[in-house]
Motif scaffolding. Structure first.
Motif, PDB file in Angstrom:
ATOM      1  N   THR A   1      13.071  21.600 -13.809  1.00 41.09           N
ATOM      2  CA  THR A   1      12.644  20.345 -14.428  1.00 41.09           C
ATOM      3  C   THR A   1      13.478  20.033 -15.663  1.00 41.09           C
ATOM      4  O   THR A   1      13.864  18.882 -15.893  1.00 41.09           O
ATOM      5  CB  THR A   1      11.151  20.407 -14.793  1.00 41.09           C
ATOM      6  OG1 THR A   1      10.388  20.714 -13.628  1.00 41.09           O
ATOM      7  CG2 THR A   1      10.670  19.087 -15.366  1.00 41.09           C
TER       8      THR A   1
ATOM      9  N   ALA B   1      14.064  13.096 -15.089  1.00 39.40           N
ATOM     10  CA  ALA B   1      12.711  13.473 -15.492  1.00 39.40           C
ATOM     11  C   ALA B   1      12.622  13.706 -16.995  1.00 39.40           C
ATOM     12  O   ALA B   1      11.658  13.296 -17.649  1.00 39.40           O
ATOM     13  CB  ALA B   1      12.255  14.718 -14.737  1.00 39.40           C
ATOM     14  N   MET B   2      13.628  14.356 -17.573  1.00 43.08           N
ATOM     15  CA  MET B   2      13.563  14.683 -18.993  1.00 43.08           C
ATOM     16  C   MET B   2      13.702  13.437 -19.870  1.00 43.08           C
ATOM     17  O   MET B   2      13.076  13.346 -20.920  1.00 43.08           O
ATOM     18  CB  MET B   2      14.649  15.706 -19.351  1.00 43.08           C
ATOM     19  CG  MET B   2      14.364  17.096 -18.788  1.00 43.08           C
ATOM     20  SD  MET B   2      12.695  17.699 -19.172  1.00 43.08           S
ATOM     21  CE  MET B   2      12.712  17.687 -20.954  1.00 43.08           C
TER      22      MET B   2
ATOM     23  N   VAL C   1      10.263  12.054 -19.842  1.00 43.75           N
ATOM     24  CA  VAL C   1       9.346  12.848 -20.664  1.00 43.75           C
ATOM     25  C   VAL C   1       9.594  12.605 -22.149  1.00 43.75           C
ATOM     26  O   VAL C   1       8.659  12.418 -22.941  1.00 43.75           O
ATOM     27  CB  VAL C   1       9.492  14.348 -20.337  1.00 43.75           C
ATOM     28  CG1 VAL C   1       8.792  15.203 -21.392  1.00 43.75           C
ATOM     29  CG2 VAL C   1       8.920  14.662 -18.959  1.00 43.75           C
TER      30      VAL C   1
ATOM     31  N   THR D   1       8.036  10.039 -24.689  1.00 42.42           N
ATOM     32  CA  THR D   1       6.811  10.346 -25.431  1.00 42.42           C
ATOM     33  C   THR D   1       7.128  10.713 -26.882  1.00 42.42           C
ATOM     34  O   THR D   1       6.467  10.255 -27.814  1.00 42.42           O
ATOM     35  CB  THR D   1       6.054  11.492 -24.744  1.00 42.42           C
ATOM     36  OG1 THR D   1       5.590  11.046 -23.468  1.00 42.42           O
ATOM     37  CG2 THR D   1       4.872  11.963 -25.570  1.00 42.42           C
TER      38      THR D   1
ATOM     39  N   GLN E   1       1.913   6.674 -19.340  1.00 40.78           N
ATOM     40  CA  GLN E   1       2.996   7.661 -19.369  1.00 40.78           C
ATOM     41  C   GLN E   1       2.689   8.838 -18.453  1.00 40.78           C
ATOM     42  O   GLN E   1       3.552   9.295 -17.695  1.00 40.78           O
ATOM     43  CB  GLN E   1       3.233   8.138 -20.806  1.00 40.78           C
ATOM     44  CG  GLN E   1       4.255   9.261 -20.944  1.00 40.78           C
ATOM     45  CD  GLN E   1       5.685   8.885 -20.625  1.00 40.78           C
ATOM     46  OE1 GLN E   1       5.945   7.860 -19.987  1.00 40.78           O
ATOM     47  NE2 GLN E   1       6.633   9.705 -21.032  1.00 40.78           N
ATOM     48  N   GLN E   2       1.454   9.341 -18.473  1.00 35.29           N
ATOM     49  CA  GLN E   2       1.098  10.452 -17.593  1.00 35.29           C
ATOM     50  C   GLN E   2       1.159  10.024 -16.129  1.00 35.29           C
ATOM     51  O   GLN E   2       1.657  10.770 -15.274  1.00 35.29           O
ATOM     52  CB  GLN E   2      -0.300  10.964 -17.941  1.00 35.29           C
ATOM     53  CG  GLN E   2      -0.352  11.738 -19.245  1.00 35.29           C
ATOM     54  CD  GLN E   2      -1.742  12.263 -19.536  1.00 35.29           C
ATOM     55  OE1 GLN E   2      -2.739  11.603 -19.305  1.00 35.29           O
ATOM     56  NE2 GLN E   2      -1.815  13.467 -20.070  1.00 35.29           N
TER      57      GLN E   2
ATOM     58  N   LEU F   1       4.768   9.922 -14.984  1.00 30.92           N
ATOM     59  CA  LEU F   1       5.369  11.233 -14.771  1.00 30.92           C
ATOM     60  C   LEU F   1       4.876  11.886 -13.485  1.00 30.92           C
ATOM     61  O   LEU F   1       5.659  12.482 -12.739  1.00 30.92           O
ATOM     62  CB  LEU F   1       5.078  12.144 -15.973  1.00 30.92           C
ATOM     63  CG  LEU F   1       5.719  11.711 -17.294  1.00 30.92           C
ATOM     64  CD1 LEU F   1       5.274  12.628 -18.417  1.00 30.92           C
ATOM     65  CD2 LEU F   1       7.241  11.693 -17.191  1.00 30.92           C
TER      66      LEU F   1
ATOM     67  N   LEU G   1       5.671  18.846 -15.630  1.00 30.03           N
ATOM     68  CA  LEU G   1       5.947  17.587 -16.318  1.00 30.03           C
ATOM     69  C   LEU G   1       4.862  17.259 -17.341  1.00 30.03           C
ATOM     70  O   LEU G   1       5.159  16.797 -18.448  1.00 30.03           O
ATOM     71  CB  LEU G   1       6.068  16.445 -15.309  1.00 30.03           C
ATOM     72  CG  LEU G   1       7.389  16.346 -14.541  1.00 30.03           C
ATOM     73  CD1 LEU G   1       7.302  15.262 -13.483  1.00 30.03           C
ATOM     74  CD2 LEU G   1       8.546  16.067 -15.492  1.00 30.03           C
TER      75      LEU G   1
ATOM     76  N   LEU H   1       5.316  19.512 -20.316  1.00 30.59           N
ATOM     77  CA  LEU H   1       6.444  19.033 -21.114  1.00 30.59           C
ATOM     78  C   LEU H   1       6.077  17.746 -21.853  1.00 30.59           C
ATOM     79  O   LEU H   1       6.509  17.530 -22.991  1.00 30.59           O
ATOM     80  CB  LEU H   1       7.659  18.805 -20.219  1.00 30.59           C
ATOM     81  CG  LEU H   1       8.360  20.069 -19.704  1.00 30.59           C
ATOM     82  CD1 LEU H   1       9.387  19.715 -18.639  1.00 30.59           C
ATOM     83  CD2 LEU H   1       9.017  20.828 -20.843  1.00 30.59           C
ATOM     84  N   ASN H   2       5.293  16.897 -21.204  1.00 34.44           N
ATOM     85  CA  ASN H   2       4.848  15.672 -21.870  1.00 34.44           C
ATOM     86  C   ASN H   2       3.951  15.992 -23.060  1.00 34.44           C
ATOM     87  O   ASN H   2       4.072  15.378 -24.126  1.00 34.44           O
ATOM     88  CB  ASN H   2       4.106  14.783 -20.873  1.00 34.44           C
ATOM     89  CG  ASN H   2       3.724  13.445 -21.472  1.00 34.44           C
ATOM     90  OD1 ASN H   2       4.579  12.662 -21.863  1.00 34.44           O
ATOM     91  ND2 ASN H   2       2.422  13.184 -21.564  1.00 34.44           N
TER      92      ASN H   2
ATOM     93  N   ALA I   1       6.093  17.086 -25.719  1.00 35.66           N
ATOM     94  CA  ALA I   1       6.783  15.949 -26.324  1.00 35.66           C
ATOM     95  C   ALA I   1       5.876  15.193 -27.287  1.00 35.66           C
ATOM     96  O   ALA I   1       6.360  14.599 -28.259  1.00 35.66           O
ATOM     97  CB  ALA I   1       7.306  15.010 -25.244  1.00 35.66           C
TER      98      ALA I   1
END
Length: 387
Positions: free
Chosen positions: A203, A209-210, A213, A216, A318-319, A322, A333, A336-337, A340
């Motif tokens: 990930t 993806a990053m 993320v 956020t 946002q969730q 992701l 994810l 990581l969120n 963030a």
């Protein structure tokens, strides 16, 4: 599984929401009690704000690692262990004789919260059908917003009235019975997709993806530049004392509830990415006027409410975005969120401290508004790459 609604066991969302209430209150009690704590320990507001910065950095680093390292363990056990560590950390904070041990307790708290909150979201995201996912995630996150409505203002009132240590004792007292409730009410053997360090590595190497993320951190970094130092700003520029500071935090908290509700529904109507773009533009416009304080009280109340509504509308879209982006790595994810979130808090609180030192506390609103323009650019780039 019996007793389910839309695939989720009855009562599970309120229970996990209450858990996040405790996490939210314990995480942000420093904001409401910043001035009593600073006064007692002989710190400046910027130095006291370091407590939130340390918590945020620790969360950002530890949460993804701990979620993946515990990825093969039953969700109930991990939830209870995470909350137990968080509760213990608040006990240590309440007893801390100096700033050093208090900072250490915030690292412990970040580790406990960093396990607990992402897993509450991952469990619900896995159980809810796609069409109900945004609403279910908003329900779990509702506890965090209620921490803004009740927890942070209550912590502020307690800190101003009985001392900052009493605020940490309160969080400890709330955490203890919740440990038993989680063990008794969260079903054993919940089905979930185990994650490993390899999933985290893959990930982290996924640029699309990053970028999604890290939006956020950009969005919340702008907000926390102002929010971390909200209480000293109110004291300095509005002349507020305990009751009016508490009332202002309540207004902010009520706005958070409305925002949490609004975010899920905006996401369903506009789509997650478009919702986030609208909210970023709103934040850029709403934070600049805080550099114009003092304002007439009615104008100030409306400004705080709108700022909070638009800020707290952010998490559900946002969730959802992701989880939709990569359902198979959703737990990673989401962790990581969550990391963030606190990376943004660390960046924002650190930047706010620099702004105060160099330009004065009255510059916080302008600095936050300028930082929000970076969030606009970020979501436009992320939207182009990932939708």
């Amino acid at each position: 599984m019996t007793g389910t609604t839309a695939g989720i066991p009855k009562g599970l969302i309120p229970l996990l929401s209450a858990t996040n209430f405790i996490i939210g209150m314990g995480a942000f009690v420093v904001i409401g009690g910043l001035m009593p704590l600073a006064s007692d320990l002989g710190l400046t507001p910027g130095e006291a704000g370091l407590l939130l910065t340390v918590y945020a950095i620790s969360y950002a680093v530890l949460s993804p690692l701990l979620v993946t390292l515990t990825g093969g363990i039953g969700r109930r056990r991990v939830l209870v262990a995470g909350l137990a560590l968080f509760t213990l950390s608040n006990l240590v904070a309440a007893l801390a004789p100096n700033e050093t041990l208090l900072l250490a307790s915030r690292v412990m708290a970040a580790a406990g919260a960093g396990i607990t909150t992402p897993i509450t979201a991952a469990v619900v995201a896995a159980l809810a059908p796609p069409q109900a996912r945004a609403k279910a995630l908003a329900g779990v996150f509702f506890g965090m917003t209620m921490a803004q409505v009740i927890g942070v203002p209550a912590g502020s009132f307690i800190a101003y009235t009985f001392g900052w240590r009493a605020a940490f004792w309160t969080v400890t007292a709330l955490g203890l019975p919740m440990l038993a409730l989680l063990w008794l009410r969260v079903p054993a053997g919940l089905s979930f997709q185990p994650v490993r360090l390899g999933d985290l590595g893959r990930t982290l190497r996924d640029a699309r993806a990053m970028i999604a993320v890290l939006f956020t951190a950009t969005f919340l970094g702008a907000i926390y530049t102002l929010y971390t130092y909200f209480t000293p700003l109110l004291e300095a520029k509005m002349g507020f004392e305990r009751n009016m500071v508490t009332a202002s935090l309540i207004v902010f908290g009520v706005g958070a509830v409305v925002g949490n509700w609004m975010g899920g529904r905006m996401s369903m109507r506009l789509g997650p990415a478009r919702t986030l773009l609208v909210l970023s533009c709103a934040q850029a416009a709403l934070m600049v006027p805080f550099s114009l304080l003092p304002l007439p009280l009615p104008v100030f109340v409306v400004l705080v409410a709108l700022w909070s509504v638009c800020g707290w509308s952010f998490m559900a879209p946002q969730q959802t975005r992701l989880v939709t982006l990569s359902p198979e790595t959703a737990p990673v994810l989401l962790s990581l969120n969550a990391a963030a979130v606190y990376a943004g808090a660390a960046i924002g609180s650190g930047m706010g401290g620099v702004v105060i030192a160099r330009f004065g506390i009255e510059a916080l609103g302008l600095a936050s508004g300028l930082a929000a323009t970076l969030a606009i650019a970020h979501i436009m780039l992320s939207r182009r790459l990932s939708g």
